[in-house]
Each structure stands twice: as C-alpha cells, then as structure tokens.
Design a protein around this motif. Structure first.
Motif, PDB file in Angstrom:
ATOM      1  N   ALA A 180     -30.793 -20.568 -14.466  1.00 38.16           N
ATOM      2  CA  ALA A 180     -30.114 -21.543 -15.525  1.00 38.16           C
ATOM      3  C   ALA A 180     -29.020 -20.481 -15.472  1.00 38.16           C
ATOM      4  CB  ALA A 180     -30.590 -21.094 -16.279  1.00 38.16           C
ATOM      5  N   ILE A 182     -25.978 -19.198 -17.749  1.00 42.27           N
ATOM      6  CA  ILE A 182     -25.272 -19.563 -18.940  1.00 42.27           C
ATOM      7  C   ILE A 182     -23.857 -19.648 -19.141  1.00 42.27           C
ATOM      8  CG2 ILE A 182     -25.307 -17.963 -21.659  1.00 42.27           C
ATOM      9  CD1 ILE A 182     -27.600 -16.437 -20.634  1.00 42.27           C
ATOM     10  N   THR A 219     -32.599 -27.162 -18.954  1.00 35.97           N
ATOM     11  CA  THR A 219     -32.324 -26.018 -19.436  1.00 35.97           C
ATOM     12  C   THR A 219     -32.924 -25.474 -18.104  1.00 35.97           C
ATOM     13  OG1 THR A 219     -34.350 -25.780 -20.749  1.00 35.97           O
ATOM     14  CG2 THR A 219     -32.104 -26.372 -22.038  1.00 35.97           C
ATOM     15  N   LYS A 223     -28.161 -23.590 -19.631  1.00 36.37           N
ATOM     16  CA  LYS A 223     -28.520 -22.882 -21.359  1.00 36.37           C
ATOM     17  C   LYS A 223     -27.155 -22.851 -21.743  1.00 36.37           C
ATOM     18  CE  LYS A 223     -32.113 -20.264 -20.451  1.00 36.37           C
ATOM     19  NZ  LYS A 223     -33.598 -18.858 -20.522  1.00 36.37           N
ATOM     20  N   SER A 225     -24.735 -21.923 -24.933  1.00 36.42           N
ATOM     21  CA  SER A 225     -24.249 -21.368 -26.110  1.00 36.42           C
ATOM     22  C   SER A 225     -22.936 -20.490 -26.650  1.00 36.42           C
ATOM     23  CB  SER A 225     -24.576 -19.365 -24.912  1.00 36.42           C
ATOM     24  OG  SER A 225     -24.192 -19.046 -26.297  1.00 36.42           O
ATOM     25  N   MET A 255     -30.080 -24.135 -29.571  1.00 35.80           N
ATOM     26  CA  MET A 255     -29.577 -23.703 -28.453  1.00 35.80           C
ATOM     27  C   MET A 255     -28.934 -22.461 -29.182  1.00 35.80           C
ATOM     28  SD  MET A 255     -25.765 -25.775 -29.698  1.00 35.80           S
ATOM     29  CE  MET A 255     -24.687 -25.399 -27.544  1.00 35.80           C
ATOM     30  N   LEU A 256     -28.411 -21.860 -27.534  1.00 35.90           N
ATOM     31  CA  LEU A 256     -28.076 -20.315 -27.614  1.00 35.90           C
ATOM     32  C   LEU A 256     -26.894 -19.575 -28.552  1.00 35.90           C
ATOM     33  CD1 LEU A 256     -29.805 -20.263 -24.606  1.00 35.90           C
ATOM     34  CD2 LEU A 256     -28.675 -18.837 -24.197  1.00 35.90           C
ATOM     35  N   GLU A 283     -32.878 -18.509 -27.524  1.00 35.01           N
ATOM     36  CA  GLU A 283     -32.101 -16.695 -27.120  1.00 35.01           C
ATOM     37  C   GLU A 283     -30.790 -16.350 -27.755  1.00 35.01           C
ATOM     38  OE1 GLU A 283     -32.756 -17.443 -22.795  1.00 35.01           O
ATOM     39  OE2 GLU A 283     -33.962 -19.265 -22.904  1.00 35.01           O
TER      40      GLU A 283
END
Length: 419
Positions: A180, A182, A219, A223, A225, A255-256, A283
């Motif tokens: 994944a 980010i 995801t 991911k 953020s 979500m991050l 995370e």
C-alpha cells in the motif's frame, strides 16, 4: 574504522545489553524492518518538475543557495540512489505530485495521471524501494489562501479533481509495488490575519474531502492520511486544517493521521500524541522534522525530541502501525549530506529505543518501583548503542561511522558541483 575493531566493540556492547536482558540481535532485526519514507524534496528545494522556476508558496520556504541542487528527474534519482548507498536497510521514497515525469510538457494538476509517474514506479522496482505519495496544493496560481476550502466553487472543484487523481496515482503505485502507498493530504489553506469565517472554511474543507473520499479504493493499494498544521508563513493567524480538525476527521473516517514534528506549538512535541491516536485511528503517519522554534524544516539530528518520539513508537508495542517519514528541506548545506545525517539520526534513535529492557521497566512500574525505573533509564543513556549501529552498518555493507562524509564529499566533487 577497521572491521576487527567494529566486531570487538559490538561483542562488548552485546554482553552489556545482555546483562540488562536485551537481545541485541533481535533489536537489529527489528531496526532493519523499519523502512523510512525518504522525502524527495530535499534534493531540489521543493521545486518539482511541473514548473521548476515557479515560486514556492503555501506557508513553506526553502532557505539557502548551496550549489548542486537536482534540476532534472535523472539528477534527483541519482541523488536518491547515492543516499540509499550510504544508509543501511530498505527504505521508501515519498513523492509530491509536482515531481511527475511530464516529458517537458505542462500538465496542470487536475490532469495528472498514473502514466506521469510510471518512470518513478519503474525506478522503484529497479532499486527495491517502495513509493509513497503527496497531493500538492501549494505553489500554483490557483492556490491563493484557500484551495479545498475556498469560497469559490471553481477553485474547490479544481483541487478536488487534483485530489481524486492523486489518490488514483497512489493506488496504482501501491498496486504495482504490491504494498500500500501512503497518500498524504496536507492543505495549506489559511490566512495571515484574524479570520471571521473560520467555521465556514472548515465546513467547505470537510465537504470537499467527503466528496472525494466517496470513491472507495482498497487499502491494499492506498492508505490516505491527513496532516494538520498550526501555522505557516502567510497563515500565522489561521490554518483551516488544524490538529483538532484532522484528528476529528481521521477518527470519524477511520483513516491515517499524519503528525509532523514541526506543525505544533514551538514547545509542543508529538511523542506523547502517538499512544493516544493509536487508540482511535488504524495507523499513524509521521513526518519527522526539526523545528527551530517554528516549522523551519531543519535537518533531523539525534536530539531529545527524536529519541522521545522513537521511544514512544517502540514502547507502544505497535511499531507496525506507525509509519516514519522525513520532511525537511535545508538548502544551506550539502543536500545529500542532509539526507544521510537525517536518516541515520532517525535510525540511531530507533535503535536506542529498541535496546531498552522494556518489559523490565514495565514490571518496575507495576510494582511502583519508580526509583529503579528512573535509575535504569538513566543508565541506558550511557550504554554503547553506537557500537551496535556501527555493526549494523558493517552487516549491511554501508559506510561505518564517519566514513560516509568522504563518500558525500566525493559525490559533490564529481557530480553535484558540476550542475
């Protein structure tokens, strides 16, 4: 430094740590699994390749004019490859949307596609690095004070389309690399002076994000953020995406959340925030920087703030849920040196945290033996952790101790000084 001396010092350090109940080999193994997301923008002072001569805006500023910055994608790739040669471990590269391979053509940000980053994806496969991605809302004629939170619907629509496309690009990176990607969302929106319509702008930012996030992407590939900020140059009074805004948004949407070491009050550290946020978001993503009284993006060094941050990551017992990325851009010194010092400092801090007898310290806490806890934490400060790091570098076949300095000087003499 001779190999025999490195191994001798490591053996002595290993014995000392074993007396505390610390498995040094296990600590090295864990450190080797920490992939730092290296920011591409230190190499070229956040210029990018959309419009390299454009003005840097959005509350950020690269200061200094040290010669040798990367001017092309190939130069940037070469610089990153050199950095990877000088640090142990396997790492990631974090790209901003303005770093696409546009083939000399101007491609506006609401038109970017995965194909503009395919050469980066190919490069990542060749080097073994994984990619992360960042939407770029700053340094654009349509940035102004507001983007996703602008009162002008045309401006909002432009940036919403940019965000949609960035998510798709990041997802394609994740798909191709089998891990994944980010995708970090930082929006500079805010004002220099007192602002009356704060809640209205925040409502618009929320609506814009909500609309874009309706496109669901696995995801396994992506991911998302969101990253907060206290203030920036030109937005000293008000930033729409505050910590409270994005903390609420991340928790609500599962979500991050990105915590940047330079995005809070001058005396506020982010170490203590990790254990709280891990209880409410899946995370945490970190942007490790070194603020000198403000978000000045100085090169990361091994200081108390970095060590405390690393300790909290390890002590949480959830290292796999904390992603470490770097974010600084110092144009006043050798840029390759800035990379290597920052990365090695981050690794050294993580290693010190991994070399703690965490379970023993927790037992002292349970028994209310606070003197013993304090005493061991103090003794750890003088333990020979650097002998362990030197051995790790030797294992990985990268320069040990100060040997990297000569390598960087050579690269400057042969490569960057001729740009």
């Amino acid at each position: 430094m001779k190999e025999e001396q490195i191994k001798k010092e490591f053996a002595a350090a290993k014995e000392k740590y074993a007396a505390l109940g610390v498995d040094v080999e296990k600590a090295i193994e864990k450190l080797n699994n920490v992939s730092i997301s290296i920011h591409c923008w230190q190499s070229d002072d956040v210029s990018g390749f959309e419009n390299p001569e454009g003005e840097l805006t959005g509350g950020i500023q690269a200061t200094g004019n040290y010669p040798g910055k990367a001017n092309t994608i190939d130069e940037l790739k070469n610089d990153i490859e050199k950095v990877l040669e000088l640090i142990p471990g396997k790492h990631r590269l974090s790209l901003h949307a303005i770093y696409g391979d546009f083939g000399g053509e101007f491609v506006d940000r609401d038109q970017i596609e995965p194909k503009h980053f395919q050469t980066w994806m190919d490069w990542a496969k060749k080097t073994g690095a994984k990619l992360d991605f960042n939407s770029t809302f700053f340094s654009h004629p349509k940035s102004g004070n507001y983007s996703l939170s602008s009162f002008d619907p045309e401006i909002r629509n432009f940036w919403k389309e940019h965000l949609r496309r960035c998510r798709r690009i990041a997802a394609e990176m994740g798909r191709q690399q089998g891990d994944a990607c980010i995708h970090n969302i930082w929006v500079h929106d805010g004002e220099k002076d007192k602002t009356v319509s704060r809640i209205q702008h925040r409502e618009l930012l929320k609506e814009s994000l909500d609309e874009v996030m309706t496109e669901k992407i696995s995801t396994d590939y992506l991911k998302d953020s969101v990253e907060c900020k206290l203030f920036g140059i030109g937005s000293e009074s008000y930033v729409v995406g505050s910590h409270e805004f994005y903390m609420g948004y991340a928790v609500k949407n599962n979500m991050l959340l990105t915590l940047d070491a330079g995005h809070f009050h001058p005396t506020e550290g982010i170490a203590d925030k990790i254990s709280s946020m891990l209880l409410f978001v899946p995370e945490v993503n970190l942007h490790v920087s070194r603020p000198e009284r403000w978000d000045s993006d100085h090169v990361v060094i091994l200081n108390d703030a970095l060590l405390e941050l690393s300790q909290e990551i390890v002590r949480s017992g959830q290292m796999e849920k904390v992603h470490i990325g770097l974010d600084y851009f110092d144009a006043s010194i050798n840029r390759i040196g800035a990379y290597v010092v920052g990365i090695r400092s981050t690794q050294k801090a993580m290693l010190q945290a991994l070399l703690e007898p965490t379970e023993k310290l927790r037992e002292y806490e349970k028994r209310d033996n606070n003197f013993q806890r304090m005493a061991y934490l103090e003794e750890l400060k003088a333990m020979p952790w650097n002998a362990v790091y030197n051995y790790y570098c030797l294992q990985q076949g990268v320069p040990v101790g100060d040997e990297y300095i000569q390598e960087i000087e050579k690269y400057e003499s042969e490569v960057t000084s001729k740009r």
